[in-house]
Design an enzyme around this catalytic site. Structure first.
Site, PDB file in Angstrom:
ATOM      1  N   TYR A  22     -59.093 -28.696  12.831  1.00 34.96           N
ATOM      2  CA  TYR A  22     -59.993 -27.998  11.913  1.00 34.96           C
ATOM      3  C   TYR A  22     -61.411 -28.135  12.454  1.00 34.96           C
ATOM      4  O   TYR A  22     -61.818 -29.213  12.866  1.00 34.96           O
ATOM      5  CB  TYR A  22     -59.904 -28.622  10.521  1.00 34.96           C
ATOM      6  CG  TYR A  22     -60.942 -28.107   9.561  1.00 34.96           C
ATOM      7  CD1 TYR A  22     -60.852 -26.819   9.036  1.00 34.96           C
ATOM      8  CD2 TYR A  22     -62.018 -28.896   9.184  1.00 34.96           C
ATOM      9  CE1 TYR A  22     -61.816 -26.337   8.161  1.00 34.96           C
ATOM     10  CE2 TYR A  22     -62.979 -28.424   8.305  1.00 34.96           C
ATOM     11  CZ  TYR A  22     -62.868 -27.146   7.802  1.00 34.96           C
ATOM     12  OH  TYR A  22     -63.817 -26.679   6.943  1.00 34.96           O
ATOM     13  N   ASN A  60     -65.480 -26.778  11.584  1.00 34.56           N
ATOM     14  CA  ASN A  60     -66.573 -26.033  10.964  1.00 34.56           C
ATOM     15  C   ASN A  60     -67.626 -25.883  12.047  1.00 34.56           C
ATOM     16  O   ASN A  60     -68.224 -26.872  12.460  1.00 34.56           O
ATOM     17  CB  ASN A  60     -67.184 -26.834   9.801  1.00 34.56           C
ATOM     18  CG  ASN A  60     -66.740 -26.341   8.463  1.00 34.56           C
ATOM     19  OD1 ASN A  60     -66.372 -25.190   8.299  1.00 34.56           O
ATOM     20  ND2 ASN A  60     -66.785 -27.219   7.489  1.00 34.56           N
ATOM     21  N   ARG A  62     -65.240 -13.457   4.980  1.00 29.73           N
ATOM     22  CA  ARG A  62     -65.104 -13.824   3.575  1.00 29.73           C
ATOM     23  C   ARG A  62     -66.397 -14.440   3.057  1.00 29.73           C
ATOM     24  O   ARG A  62     -67.293 -14.793   3.824  1.00 29.73           O
ATOM     25  CB  ARG A  62     -63.944 -14.797   3.386  1.00 29.73           C
ATOM     26  CG  ARG A  62     -64.163 -16.151   4.000  1.00 29.73           C
ATOM     27  CD  ARG A  62     -62.961 -17.083   3.746  1.00 29.73           C
ATOM     28  NE  ARG A  62     -63.356 -18.464   3.903  1.00 29.73           N
ATOM     29  CZ  ARG A  62     -63.250 -19.162   5.020  1.00 29.73           C
ATOM     30  NH1 ARG A  62     -62.740 -18.615   6.103  1.00 29.73           N
ATOM     31  NH2 ARG A  62     -63.656 -20.426   5.063  1.00 29.73           N
ATOM     32  N   ASP A  68     -67.280 -17.704   0.651  1.00 23.09           N
ATOM     33  CA  ASP A  68     -66.778 -18.867  -0.074  1.00 23.09           C
ATOM     34  C   ASP A  68     -67.755 -19.159  -1.205  1.00 23.09           C
ATOM     35  O   ASP A  68     -68.956 -19.278  -0.979  1.00 23.09           O
ATOM     36  CB  ASP A  68     -66.705 -20.097   0.827  1.00 23.09           C
ATOM     37  CG  ASP A  68     -65.637 -19.976   1.904  1.00 23.09           C
ATOM     38  OD1 ASP A  68     -64.962 -18.933   1.970  1.00 23.09           O
ATOM     39  OD2 ASP A  68     -65.495 -20.933   2.686  1.00 23.09           O
ATOM     40  N   ASP A 121     -64.134 -22.119  11.254  1.00 16.16           N
ATOM     41  CA  ASP A 121     -65.033 -21.335  10.406  1.00 16.16           C
ATOM     42  C   ASP A 121     -66.403 -21.280  11.062  1.00 16.16           C
ATOM     43  O   ASP A 121     -66.922 -22.301  11.513  1.00 16.16           O
ATOM     44  CB  ASP A 121     -65.176 -21.970   9.017  1.00 16.16           C
ATOM     45  CG  ASP A 121     -64.049 -21.604   8.077  1.00 16.16           C
ATOM     46  OD1 ASP A 121     -63.322 -20.636   8.361  1.00 16.16           O
ATOM     47  OD2 ASP A 121     -63.910 -22.285   7.042  1.00 16.16           O
TER      48      ASP A 121
END
Length: 126
Positions: free
Chosen positions: A34, A36, A81, A83, A113
């Site tokens: 993951y 960011n 998107r 958030d 992201d």
């Protein structure tokens, strides 16, 4: 029957609205990554991702993912998107994000992201 990559991503995003940490973590492969980008280094492995998410969610009631566009190609799901982060103090912050998620065996193997760091700083300083 295994879910399509679109279904995997859509289901995992829905879980963040009323977050159950174990259920969210179960969406990742054991060796998932993951990231960011740009503020944080990669988090590797389902358990480390679970801990990272727990820390992130500590100040939130949940996150609503509003997907504007989503495309899938060979197990890679990309979406634009917004958030909406719902803090426990009642403040809501909207963050525009571009997400890239790679799916393997019906789970998230890689999640990246991309967003404006100025918005992230505003979130932590409010």
């Amino acid at each position: 029957m295994m879910r399509s990559p679109d279904e995997v991503v859509t289901r995992s995003r829905a879980l963040w609205s009323k977050p159950d940490l174990d259920e969210i973590a179960s969406c990742f492969t054991e060796d998932a990554v993951y990231r960011n980008i740009p503020p944080t280094p990669s988090v590797e492995g389902r358990e480390a991702i679970r801990e990272f998410i727990a820390e992130f969610l500590a100040t939130l009631d949940g996150i609503d993912f509003i997907v504007h566009r989503q495309i899938t190609d060979h197990g890679v799901v990309m979406h634009e998107r917004t958030d909406v982060l719902r803090r426990k103090d009642g403040v809501e912050i909207s963050v525009p994000i571009m997400g890239v998620i790679e799916i393997a065996d019906g789970k998230i193997a890689t999640w990246r992201d991309y967003f404006d760091t100025a918005i992230a700083s505003a979130f932590s300083s409010e």
